[in-house]
Scaffold this active site. Structure first.
Site, mmCIF file in Angstrom:
data_model
loop_
_atom_site.group_PDB
_atom_site.id
_atom_site.type_symbol
_atom_site.label_atom_id
_atom_site.label_comp_id
_atom_site.label_asym_id
_atom_site.label_seq_id
_atom_site.Cartn_x
_atom_site.Cartn_y
_atom_site.Cartn_z
ATOM 1 N N CYS A 1 -0.464 4.159 2.139
ATOM 2 C CA CYS A 1 -0.294 3.987 3.590
ATOM 3 C C CYS A 1 1.172 4.208 3.993
ATOM 4 O O CYS A 1 1.450 4.827 5.006
ATOM 5 C CB CYS A 1 -0.678 2.576 4.043
ATOM 6 S SG CYS A 1 -2.134 1.889 3.265
ATOM 7 N N ASP A 2 2.088 3.653 3.217
ATOM 8 C CA ASP A 2 3.487 3.567 3.657
ATOM 9 C C ASP A 2 4.462 4.413 2.843
ATOM 10 O O ASP A 2 5.638 4.504 3.199
ATOM 11 C CB ASP A 2 3.958 2.096 3.599
ATOM 12 C CG ASP A 2 3.112 1.204 4.499
ATOM 13 O OD1 ASP A 2 2.646 1.706 5.534
ATOM 14 O OD2 ASP A 2 2.907 0.024 4.155
ATOM 15 N N CYS B 1 0.828 -1.204 0.000
ATOM 16 C CA CYS B 1 0.000 0.000 0.000
ATOM 17 C C CYS B 1 0.864 1.257 0.000
ATOM 18 O O CYS B 1 1.377 1.665 1.046
ATOM 19 C CB CYS B 1 -0.930 -0.021 1.219
ATOM 20 S SG CYS B 1 -1.951 1.448 1.343
#
Ligand code: NAP
Length: 303
Positions: free
Chosen positions: A135-136, A132
């Site tokens: 997200c990261d 992701c």
């Protein structure tokens, strides 16, 4: 008792909820993660009509607000089991003492990310390897990263990462991309993006965190490494079908077989979105499925 319960609040499930609620049905939707499904992990969406460019999380929120405004009951839990007794579906939900009951049931659980299953993946999962970018991605500001895969997800998220990382290697096992040409063109003009084609990943290497990926060129058989701090795997999807595996409604690949009304071989049990056996998986097609399923459920519940 609900008229219809929907499992999964991605674009398909939320569309089914909107149409069913507007059809005056009592609707419940159950989702174990954040509402939005795969949209939540998508940086930017540029092919959903009405929005030239919208963040995945924003589109998810817009849809969720519409669902909420229609009085749909939302359960933020996991479904453990589904059964059907005398035309009534009974859904066991983690954290609820009583089973939820409905006349019709919609499975809209979508897909989950495939993994490469190569050495080092388990070790560096969450320590450099991610599925992701939204997200990261911010962990890799001004650091080199790799994206593995050649589909739309890999290409879109490589573009997103190119704004953050110092360098983005796009590693694909062929020399033609599966994803949209417009995304390939956008990547080609980015100075910090490098395509590594006809190449497969063999192993993830590092110390405490990921440091290198060992790769092999398929044409020359040359084995080499690249230095990266992060690696984003986008090597495809598999159906999130654990819940329905015992119902015998899937094809040989695990996707749910439905008729033109999006009903399965079990009366009153519908499926829509990416979990359905079909060729094209887009937000637009998920929405198509959800609308058709719900309009048929409205008829079914009034029979
Ligand atoms: P995908 O289209 O199935 O692409 C997966 C990619 O990973 C392919 O390029 C595949 O290579 C590669 N791959 C698979 N297994 C591999 C392995 N073991 N080692 C190395 N590479 C491997 O998956 P996706 O990109 O997640 O997309 C899923 C669906 O969602 C698609 O229908 C896609 O169009 C859709 N989607 C649409 C959008 C959009 O329209 N905005 C955005 C995201 C996703 P090969 O090409 O050689 O098979």
């Amino acid at each position: 008792m609900f008229d219809v319960l929907i499992i999964g609040a991605g674009p398909a499930g939320m569309t089914a909820a909107i149409y069913a609620a507007r059809g005056n049905l009592k609707v419940g939707i159950i989702e174990q993660g954040a509402p939005g499904g795969a949209m939540v992990n998508t940086s930017v969406i540029e092919n959903y009509p009405g929005f030239k460019k919208i963040e995945g999380t924003s589109l998810a929120l817009e849809m969720f607000e519409q669902v909420n405004d229609l009085g749909v009951e939302y359960f933020g839990y996991s479904v453990i089991d589904i059964e059907k007794n005398e035309d009534i579906f009974k859904v066991t939900v983690e954290g609820l003492a009583e089973k939820l009951e409905s006349k019709a049931l919609v499975v809209a659980t979508g897909t989950k990310n495939k993994h490469l299953n190569i050495p080092g993946e388990e070790t560096y999962k969450g320590k450099g390897i991610s599925w992701c970018a939204i997200c990261d991605g911010s962990f890799y500001k001004n650091k080199p990263v790799a994206v593995i895969g050649g589909g739309n997800s890999a290409l879109e998220e490589a573009l997103y990462l190119a704004d953050i990382a110092s360098k983005v290697y796009v590693i694909h096992r062929r020399d033609e991309f599966r994803g949209a040409e417009i995304l390939v063109s956008k990547l080609k003009v980015r100075e910090n993006v490098e395509f590594i084609l006809n190449t497969i990943p063999l192993e993830f290497l590092g110390e405490e965190n990921l440091k290198q990926i060992k790769l092999q060129n398929k044409l020359s058989s040359e084995v080499f490494t690249i230095d990266v701090d992060g690696c984003f795997e986008y090597v495809g999807q598999q159906p999130a079908n654990q819940l329905i595996s015992k119902l015998e409604i899937t094809d040989e690949r695990g996707y749910v077989v439905v008729d033109k009304n999006f009903e399965t071989s079990i009366k009153g049990l519908y499926a829509c979105g990416d979990i359905v056996a079909k060729e094209i998986r887009q937000i637009a097609t998920a929405i198509n499925d959800g609308a058709i399923a719900a309009l048929n459920i409205v008829k079914y519940c009034k029979e």
